[in-house]
Design a protein around this motif. Structure first.
Motif, mmCIF file in Angstrom:
data_model
loop_
_atom_site.group_PDB
_atom_site.id
_atom_site.type_symbol
_atom_site.label_atom_id
_atom_site.label_comp_id
_atom_site.label_asym_id
_atom_site.label_seq_id
_atom_site.Cartn_x
_atom_site.Cartn_y
_atom_site.Cartn_z
ATOM 1 N N VAL A 94 -58.002 -1.140 -69.563
ATOM 2 C CA VAL A 94 -58.807 -1.618 -68.413
ATOM 3 C C VAL A 94 -59.099 -0.930 -67.222
ATOM 4 N N PRO A 95 -59.951 -0.710 -67.010
ATOM 5 C CA PRO A 95 -60.712 0.826 -65.914
ATOM 6 C C PRO A 95 -60.481 0.597 -64.616
ATOM 7 N N ALA A 96 -60.095 0.824 -63.788
ATOM 8 C CA ALA A 96 -59.710 0.653 -62.197
ATOM 9 C C ALA A 96 -61.870 1.067 -62.107
ATOM 10 N N PRO A 97 -61.751 0.600 -60.744
ATOM 11 C CA PRO A 97 -61.033 -0.433 -59.975
ATOM 12 C C PRO A 97 -60.725 -1.753 -60.670
ATOM 13 N N ALA A 98 -60.251 -2.476 -61.882
ATOM 14 C CA ALA A 98 -60.510 -3.766 -62.737
ATOM 15 C C ALA A 98 -58.513 -3.136 -62.835
ATOM 16 N N HIS A 99 -58.294 -4.262 -63.275
ATOM 17 C CA HIS A 99 -56.708 -4.130 -63.449
ATOM 18 C C HIS A 99 -56.695 -5.417 -64.470
ATOM 19 N N LEU A 100 -55.067 -5.637 -64.837
ATOM 20 C CA LEU A 100 -55.148 -6.196 -65.779
ATOM 21 C C LEU A 100 -54.034 -7.251 -65.041
ATOM 22 N N LYS A 101 -54.574 -8.179 -65.164
ATOM 23 C CA LYS A 101 -54.336 -9.374 -63.446
ATOM 24 C C LYS A 101 -52.533 -10.042 -64.530
ATOM 25 N N GLU A 102 -53.044 -10.816 -65.491
ATOM 26 C CA GLU A 102 -52.180 -12.231 -66.326
ATOM 27 C C GLU A 102 -51.719 -11.673 -68.179
ATOM 28 N N LEU A 103 -51.317 -11.951 -68.661
ATOM 29 C CA LEU A 103 -50.989 -12.029 -69.886
ATOM 30 C C LEU A 103 -49.898 -13.243 -70.499
ATOM 31 N N ALA A 104 -50.610 -14.053 -71.199
ATOM 32 C CA ALA A 104 -50.675 -15.451 -71.077
ATOM 33 C C ALA A 104 -49.752 -15.306 -73.165
#
Length: 117
Positions: A94-104
Motif C-alpha cells: 500500500v503506497p504512501a500516503p495511503a496505509h493499510l488500516k485494517e484486515l478483517a
C-alpha cells in the motif's frame, strides 16, 4: 488560521479463504471473507485511495498458498495470528500516503475478527 485537515478516504477489497485450525482438541475448518481496508488523507491524482487491482493482486498472492491449509503447518496458531500475518505481509503493498488500516476475517456465521494497522 490553520487549514482544515483533509478528509480521510477508505477503500476495501475482499476475497474468500478456507483454512483449518485446531480449537482445543477439535479441528475446525472455516470459510472466511478476508477484507483489506486501505486509507489515506485525500485522494490521489486519479481520485482513488489505492489502485484496487494492485491491492487485489497482492491479496491474491498472499492467500493462494493458504487455501485449504492447516494453520499450524504455517506456524500460525489460529485466526488472530493469520490476520496479523496477512496485515504485516500486505502493508508494504500500500503506497504512501495511503496505509493499510485494517484486515478483517469474517466467518460464515458473520463473526468478524479485525486487526488494525
Amino acid at each position: 488560521m490553520t487549514a482544515p485537515s483533509p478528509l480521510i478516504f477508505e477503500a476495501a477489497v475482499t476475497r474468500p479463504l478456507s483454512v483449518v485450525f485446531r480449537a482445543g482438541e477439535a479441528w475446525e475448518g472455516h470459510d472466511y471473507t478476508v477484507e483489506v481496508v486501505a486509507a489515506r488523507p485525500g485522494l490521489d491524482g486519479f481520485d482513488v485511495v489505492v489502485d484496487f487491482r494492485d491491492l487485489e493482486a497482492a491479496l491474491d498472492r498472499r492467500l493462494a498458498p493458504l487455501q485449504g491449509k492447516l494453520l499450524s503447518d504455517l506456524d500460525l496458531d489460529g485466526p488472530l495470528a493469520l490476520a496479523r500475518r496477512l496485515l504485516a505481509d500486505l502493508a508494504p503493498f500500500v503506497p504512501a500516503p495511503a496505509h493499510l488500516k485494517e484486515l478483517a476475517l469474517t466467518d460464515g456465521r458473520g463473526r468478524r475478527l479485525a486487526v488494525r494497522g
